[in-house]
Design an enzyme around this catalytic site. Structure first.
Site: not given
Length: 267
Positions: A48-51
């Site tokens: 995902l774009s961020e964790t």
């Protein structure tokens, strides 16, 4: 003999009123910080774009954010997702959460009466820089103004329609020395619109980017002569952001929805 530890993980759609909209972020709860390599591997696996990773100690919350390829200084939607998990799944019973980021300081998230979550972040300074023919070519549209911050570059174009229909050369954008490229214009039915491209950090296009609005809000507040703004990010998933400039801080509000809860098995 191998041992297996489990870590709770959630996936949350931030800046969304329903599932499958806004920006999905993973939120991973830790008892203590793991090795950076392992954190990066988990973020890459999530893809995902961020964790967001959270460590809780003595009632205080520390937070860090990783894209699939690197750690970043600030992430708005994953911070909203982390607050949503604490409020909705871990019975956090106060209206305000303070996260401590080793890279961005204290970040505040407030739960409002209408179920909105409001991020209180530092406003970011930008400076105008000379136009770049290379950037114009990579974006495929005429640039009206180019601005630089510490980690992103912000491009102002002529209309919402131009922002909506951009098909940039992502390979060329990924060669620029910036975390991301923000493209923005005055909105037709909202105050301003934007899109965010981050191929240099493993994100071709981010669906909704809270951290980009720490630059966008001060710019458009000055440009439009108003401190309260409604913004839209025009990605395929889309997202609405309700924004306010308060001195050297910005307030960014939206809603969040849980998509998934699970466990990570670490061997």
């Amino acid at each position: 003999m191998n041992t297996t530890n489990t870590l709770p993980i959630y996936q949350v759609d931030a800046f969304a009123y329903q599932q499958f909209k806004g920006n999905p972020a993973a939120v991973c709860l830790l008892g203590e910080w793991l090795e950076d390599e392992l954190l990066q591997n988990i973020a890459a696996e999530n893809n995902l774009s961020e964790t967001a990773f959270i460590v809780t100690k003595e009632g205080a919350y520390s937070i860090r954010w990783f894209t699939p390829t690197t750690e970043v200084d600030l992430c708005g939607h994953a911070t909203m997702a982390a607050a949503h998990v604490l409020f909705e799944h871990l019975q956090y019973n106060q209206s305000k959460i303070l996260f401590n980021s080793p890279r961005s300081g204290v970040l505040e998230v407030t739960k409002e009466a209408n179920d909105r979550l409001t991020l209180n972040f530092p406003a970011q300074k930008i400076e105008m820089i000379p136009p770049s023919q290379k950037l114009d070519t990579a974006l495929g549209t005429a640039v009206h103004g180019t601005y630089k911050s510490s980690d992103d570059i912000m491009i102002v174009v002529g209309s919402e329609n131009e922002v909506r229909h951009l098909t940039p050369n992502l390979t060329a954008l990924g060669q620029l020395p910036y975390r991301g490229i923000i493209v923005t214009a005055k909105g037709d039915t909202v105050d301003f619109v934007s899109r965010f491209f981050g191929p240099a950090v493993g994100i071709e296009e981010d669906p909704v980017t809270g951290s980009a609005h720490t630059k966008l809000i001060p710019y458009w507040a000055k440009k439009l002569g108003k401190d309260t703004l409604h913004a839209q990010q025009l990605s395929a998933r889309g997202g609405d952001l309700y924004c306010q400039l308060q001195g050297d801080r910005v307030l960014i509000s939206g809603r969040a929805v849980t998509y998934m809860k699970g466990e990570i098995f670490i061997r």
